[in-house]
Design an enzyme around this catalytic site. Structure first.
Site, PDB file in Angstrom:
ATOM      1  N   GLU A   1      -9.938  -2.602   5.531  1.00 36.10           N
ATOM      2  CA  GLU A   1     -10.402  -2.153   6.693  1.00 36.10           C
ATOM      3  C   GLU A   1     -11.581  -3.262   7.015  1.00 36.10           C
ATOM      4  OE1 GLU A   1      -9.073  -0.361   8.842  1.00 36.10           O
ATOM      5  OE2 GLU A   1      -8.250   1.361   8.067  1.00 36.10           O
TER       6      GLU A   1
ATOM      7  N   HIS B   1      -7.014  -5.393  10.382  1.00 36.85           N
ATOM      8  CA  HIS B   1      -6.930  -5.175   9.098  1.00 36.85           C
ATOM      9  C   HIS B   1      -5.483  -5.857   8.448  1.00 36.85           C
ATOM     10  CE1 HIS B   1      -4.850  -1.089   9.888  1.00 36.85           C
ATOM     11  NE2 HIS B   1      -3.932  -1.826   9.619  1.00 36.85           N
TER      12      HIS B   1
ATOM     13  N   ASN C   1      -7.590  -3.615  14.552  1.00 33.51           N
ATOM     14  CA  ASN C   1      -8.896  -3.967  14.286  1.00 33.51           C
ATOM     15  C   ASN C   1      -9.103  -5.052  12.939  1.00 33.51           C
ATOM     16  OD1 ASN C   1      -7.924  -2.698  11.590  1.00 33.51           O
ATOM     17  ND2 ASN C   1      -9.659  -1.143  11.682  1.00 33.51           N
TER      18      ASN C   1
ATOM     19  N   ASP D   1       0.850  -1.032  -0.004  1.00 33.41           N
ATOM     20  CA  ASP D   1       0.207   0.073  -0.039  1.00 33.41           C
ATOM     21  C   ASP D   1       0.782   1.263  -0.192  1.00 33.41           C
ATOM     22  OD1 ASP D   1       0.984  -0.382   2.800  1.00 33.41           O
ATOM     23  OD2 ASP D   1      -0.913  -1.079   3.499  1.00 33.41           O
TER      24      ASP D   1
END
Length: 234
Positions: A136, A131, A129, A63
């Site tokens: 997400e 990810h 979380n 990313d």
């Protein structure tokens, strides 16, 4: 899914390097998928110190922040050059272009690169979380490279890298979950107590889009490397 628990981040990073070195030395690894953030920093430091020859290895990255130039100290281009590419020679290295203004074209371009350079080993970290990359919770398991809106929790976790909270980008280009799952082998690294709940959900929980990393249960060759703290809820 193979689970390896180590004493600390250094030991876990060295274990990951062993797997990567073996793949490169045997000729099985032509393309190495890389991650950013604090998790793989020690792995890259150990890779720089190692004798393994990476001149014939191509790298891809998961990313990049939208809106940051490659020479911006907060960009992942800068991160990779600073920690690895300026110190170890690779054949080619590819990252999404954070300055690309046509998101659809940029995502298609990067998927084309991934098609030309199938990933043999993908290194992953995991967010608190769940990810992976910047995928997400709620991201489709069929997603390819896409432009994502970063959640508040992800921006909060990453603000330590920026001078001001308002400087943290709101969007990123990220390989999709399907793009990641196309890798032949995946190494998931997690260190620290703050990753323990996400690891529990990834390994013990149902395969569910609300914990993106849980999809790794469906991959045929995943090695999860943890320190004792990240493994504390297993």
């Amino acid at each position: 899914m193979q689970l390896i628990t180590t004493e600390n981040k250094l030991a876990g990073s060295k274990k990951a390097l062993e797997i990567i070195e073996k793949g490169i030395t045997s000729g099985e690894v032509n393309t190495l998928g890389l991650a950013t953030g604090s998790t793989p920093e020690t792995l890259y430091a150990e890779l720089v110190k190692s004798d393994v020859d990476t001149k014939n290895v191509t790298t891809t990255n998961l990313d990049e922040y939208v809106g940051l130039a490659a020479d911006d100290p907060n960009s992942y281009h800068y991160y990779m050059n600073d920690l690895l590419f300026s110190k170890k020679a690779f054949k080619e290295s590819f990252l999404p272009n954070g300055e690309a203004t046509d998101a659809e074209a940029e995502c298609a371009r990067y998927e084309g690169i991934l098609s030309e350079h199938p990933i043999d080993i993908q290194v992953l970290g995991i967010g608190t979380n769940g990810h992976i990359g910047f995928n997400e919770p709620g991201t489709s398991f069929d997603s390819l490279t896409h432009k994502v809106v970063l959640t508040d929790s992800t921006r909060e976790a990453n603000k330590r890298f920026f001078e001001r909270e308002e400087d943290v980008p709101t969007h990123a280009y990220s390989m999709g979950i399907k793009s990641i799952m196309n890798a032949k082998k995946i190494i998931l690294l997690a260190f620290g107590e703050n990753k323990a709940q996400a690891i529990k959900e990834t390994i013990k929980g149902p395969v569910d889009v609300n914990c993106p990393a849980s999809v790794l249960q469906n991959h045929p060759d995943v090695t999860v490397i943890l320190d004792n703290e990240a493994a504390s809820l297993l």
